[in-house]
Design an enzyme around this catalytic site. Structure first.
Site, PDB file in Angstrom:
ATOM      1  N   HIS A   1      19.212 -13.271  67.251  1.00  0.00           N
ATOM      2  CA  HIS A   1      18.283 -12.175  66.988  1.00  0.00           C
ATOM      3  C   HIS A   1      18.474 -11.079  68.025  1.00  0.00           C
ATOM      4  CE1 HIS A   1      15.505 -13.827  63.838  1.00  0.00           C
ATOM      5  NE2 HIS A   1      16.207 -14.894  64.170  1.00  0.00           N
TER       6      HIS A   1
ATOM      7  N   TYR B   1       6.048  -9.541  64.249  1.00  0.00           N
ATOM      8  CA  TYR B   1       4.789  -9.725  64.953  1.00  0.00           C
ATOM      9  C   TYR B   1       3.821  -8.681  64.399  1.00  0.00           C
ATOM     10  CZ  TYR B   1       7.034 -12.735  68.435  1.00  0.00           C
ATOM     11  OH  TYR B   1       7.695 -13.763  69.066  1.00  0.00           O
TER      12      TYR B   1
ATOM     13  N   PRO C   1       1.530 -18.764  72.580  1.00  0.00           N
ATOM     14  CA  PRO C   1       2.861 -18.679  71.972  1.00  0.00           C
ATOM     15  C   PRO C   1       3.300 -17.275  71.588  1.00  0.00           C
ATOM     16  CG  PRO C   1       1.269 -19.537  70.400  1.00  0.00           C
ATOM     17  CD  PRO C   1       0.559 -19.452  71.714  1.00  0.00           C
TER      18      PRO C   1
ATOM     19  N   LYS D   1       7.359 -18.047  75.063  1.00  0.00           N
ATOM     20  CA  LYS D   1       7.756 -18.412  76.418  1.00  0.00           C
ATOM     21  C   LYS D   1       7.563 -19.882  76.765  1.00  0.00           C
ATOM     22  CE  LYS D   1       9.213 -14.495  77.261  1.00  0.00           C
ATOM     23  NZ  LYS D   1      10.649 -14.431  77.040  1.00  0.00           N
TER      24      LYS D   1
ATOM     25  N   TYR E   1      11.149 -10.268  76.748  1.00  0.00           N
ATOM     26  CA  TYR E   1      11.342 -11.144  75.589  1.00  0.00           C
ATOM     27  C   TYR E   1      12.638 -11.926  75.680  1.00  0.00           C
ATOM     28  CZ  TYR E   1      10.414 -12.733  70.847  1.00  0.00           C
ATOM     29  OH  TYR E   1      10.141 -13.524  69.759  1.00  0.00           O
TER      30      TYR E   1
END
Length: 389
Positions: free
Chosen positions: A72, A200, A292, A296, A384
């Site tokens: 990704h 998200y 979540p 991480k 991220y």
């Protein structure tokens, strides 16, 4: 029994530490309170930072991951009518991969078994002794028979409810915790992912996440009340609510189907300090938990393993204790940054019970700032894909 490092917990962090140390000629014994099948049956997230991927390669267990993982290069953020992408590759030169925690664990078990690694299952009454002295040992029972392992060091990789953290006296450890007033209802379905990247999504109805395990196995989540139970939600009700929270174009193309797993997870932020007491070292959920939202959880455990593995290698190969002396300091410095990212991302995209009209305006302003500011996106992307060890 005698070993150099006794590892409490046969999940991915304990197995990864054992595998890394084995390849350096350092002997370990892993104690797991459940069976192998039980451990492999746990469904967990599977977004791996660059650092975790590098550790898997260093441990010699990356072949299947490299072949089957989803790479990704970015993610999609949405809030109401606002939608934008954050390109990790462009902003940081790095990416993340999707490879399920169950598969990570399976690969590590196969590697340990191929090397005749010592793993003891179904352990009960585990107690850690004398880690504040020079000769620690671990006692436990299997099938009612008592056993004892003498060792140089103990690695506590046994999760939030394990014995390792509780071994550190309350006069020594300090705990920091934030409980969030909602949970995540998650389902696993044999359907194609709605998008190539993760989505998200924040909305006035609450948060949603669209994720995947492979090309025909999707993982979806919606924010829910802590008073809800999985059986309160039919599959049809879940899909309808998910569609209300994600951008319309994705809702229209969403492929639905029966859930093959459904569960609710509460959200919390938690850190205990210090992460070392004498010859005992805490790793992963034994020392810290993150919500979540920032992906991480498994990755913070991997960073602990990085610091501890290098510290133990340093002491055994060079006789230098600098690494173990500074283990807690180094691990916690990175953990608190990961906690900050997970906390801030949770605040950015979730609905809170006491949220006022002003609070909602501020939340939307934060989302718009992230959308419009390349530097803000760069900071998000750096966190991220994983801050450096």
């Amino acid at each position: 029994m005698r070993t150099q490092v006794a590892i409490i917990g046969g999940g991915p962090s304990g197995l990864l530490l054992s595998q890394l140390l084995h390849r350096k000629g350092i002997d370990t014994v892993v104690l797991e309170r459940k069976t192998k099948d039980y451990v492999l049956g746990r469904i967990r997230a599977g977004i791996l930072e660059t650092g975790f991927v590098d550790l898997m390669r260093k441990a010699g267990v990356s072949d299947r991951m490299d072949k089957e993982c989803f790479v990704h290069d970015g993610t999609v953020i949405s809030f109401g009518d606002t939608e934008f992408g954050i390109n990790f590759k462009e902003l940081t030169g790095r990416n993340v991969v999707v490879y399920g925690q169950t598969e990570v664990t399976r690969d590590l078990y196969e590697a340990r078994e191929a090397m005749d690694g010592k793993i003891v299952f179904n352990t009960e009454n585990v107690h850690i002794h004398d880690v504040d002295r020079d000769a620690p040992y671990v006692s436990y029972t299997v099938d009612g028979i008592e056993h004892r392992i003498e060792c140089d060091y103990v690695a506590g990789c046994d999760g939030f409810h394990g014995v390792s953290r509780q071994t550190i006296p309350l006069t020594v450890r300090k705990e920091y915790e934030k409980l969030y007033p909602f949970g995540w209802l998650g389902i696993l379905s044999e359907t194609p992912p709605v998008h190539d990247e993760l989505i998200y999504a924040g909305s006035e109805r609450g948060f949603a996440l669209c994720s995947m395990r492979n090309s025909n196995l999707s993982r979806y989540y919606i924010q829910c009340s802590l008073s809800d139970a999985p059986e309160d939600w039919t599959d049809a009700a879940f899909w309808e609510e998910l569609k209300r929270r994600i951008p319309g174009k994705y809702a229209e193309q969403l492929v639905t189907g029966p859930s093959i797993e459904k569960s609710i997870a509460p959200l919390r932020s938690f850190v205990t300090e210090p992460m070392r007491w004498g010859r005992l070292f805490l790793c992963g959920d034994a020392a810290h938990i993150v919500p979540p939202t920032g992906a991480k959880g498994l990755n913070t455990a991997a960073s602990d393993i990085h610091y501890l593995y290098n510290a133990l290698q340093q002491v055994y190969e060079e006789g230098d204790s600098e690494g173990i002396d500074r283990y807690s300091e180094r691990a916690l410095a990175r953990i608190w940054k990961a906690e900050r990212f997970s906390w801030s991302t949770t605040n950015l995209l979730h609905s809170f019970p006491e949220q006022s009209a002003f609070d909602l305006k501020m939340q939307k302003a934060d989302v718009h700032f992230l959308r419009d500011n390349r530097e803000a996106q760069s900071v998000f992307a750096q966190n991220y894909v994983g801050l450096p060890y």
